[in-house]
Design an enzyme around this catalytic site. Sequence first.
Site, short mmCIF file in Angstrom:
data_model
loop_
_atom_site.label_atom_id
_atom_site.label_comp_id
_atom_site.label_asym_id
_atom_site.label_seq_id
_atom_site.Cartn_x
_atom_site.Cartn_y
_atom_site.Cartn_z
N HIS A 36 0.84 -1.20 0.00
CA HIS A 36 0.00 0.00 0.00
C HIS A 36 0.88 1.25 0.00
CE1 HIS A 36 -3.86 2.03 0.98
NE2 HIS A 36 -3.12 2.83 1.74
N HIS A 69 -2.89 4.57 -3.14
CA HIS A 69 -4.02 5.24 -2.49
C HIS A 69 -3.84 6.73 -2.72
CE1 HIS A 69 -5.99 6.29 1.68
NE2 HIS A 69 -6.67 6.76 0.66
C1 DX5 Z 1 -3.49 7.40 6.31
C2 DX5 Z 1 -3.01 6.41 5.29
C3 DX5 Z 1 -2.76 5.05 5.83
C4 DX5 Z 1 -1.70 4.99 6.91
C5 DX5 Z 1 -2.13 3.90 7.85
O1 DX5 Z 1 -3.88 8.55 5.65
O2 DX5 Z 1 -3.95 6.28 4.23
O3 DX5 Z 1 -2.48 4.12 4.80
O4 DX5 Z 1 -0.42 4.73 6.45
O5 DX5 Z 1 -1.28 3.90 8.93
P1 DX5 Z 1 -1.66 3.23 10.30
O6 DX5 Z 1 -1.85 1.75 10.03
O7 DX5 Z 1 -0.48 3.52 11.16
O8 DX5 Z 1 -2.93 3.87 10.77
ZN ZN Z 2 -3.67 4.58 2.81
#
Ligand code: DX5
Ligand code: ZN
Length: 224
Positions: A36, A69
């Site tokens: 991701h 993303h």
């Molecule tokens: C937040 C991102 C996530 C983030 C998740 O805006 O889209 O993908 O990296 O990180 P954790 O798992 O630490 O919440």
């Molecule tokens: Zn994300």
Amino acid sequence: MNARTIDIAPSILSADFSRLAEEIQRVEQAGAGILHVDVMDGHFVPNITVGLPVVKALSRVTKLPIDAHLMISEPGRYAAEFVKAGARMVSVHVEADAHLHRTVMSIKTAGALAGAVINPATPLESLQEILEFVDYVLIMSVNPGFGGQKFIPTALDKVRRLRHLIDQRGLPVRIEIDGGVDLKNIQQVVEAGAEIIVAGSAIFGAEDPGGAVRELREATVQWV
Ligand code: DX5
Ligand code: ZN
């Protein structure tokens, strides 16, 4: 519940950016299914991360499908470019795009899977018309912008309702969840119906990221 394929998708946002290739190798060897990559523009979200050149470079060092993303304004201008750069999945926020259908089709035409993303405050109903055109839906369980935030528990019911909607309409749409997922709540999110589980700090914030991937996978083993 029917058997589903659960993929652990490490988010590189919490990885050591000076040695990304190594970090990715560790999670790949541990059984991660998807990589991701959080693309932020400092406009749609209050943070700036990486863009096309990094996706291109990463696609050369991993066999994992890259899931871009896009947390950017006007994603329609760039979505297909991310496919050309090597992303095999590209997701776009419904809040950021007045022409979501066009953008989704541009991702698919370019040869990748297309996803629609909704923020915590965005109702599920906003997916009603796009649902049959996407390959996956990403439910944000934090407000996008930063890693390491706390899971917003109402996301669970949202995943449940989306699962119901997808099954009711008989669509082959997968559900991804992103934000604050860790060993403590992963079973709940999978039970609710999520299949692609993004985790950033729970993996790259751990002493042993490979071990963290294995633990997360083991926690979902009854659904695999
Ligand atoms: C937040 C991102 C996530 C983030 C998740 O805006 O889209 O993908 O990296 O990180 P954790 O798992 O630490 O919440
Ligand atoms: Zn994300």
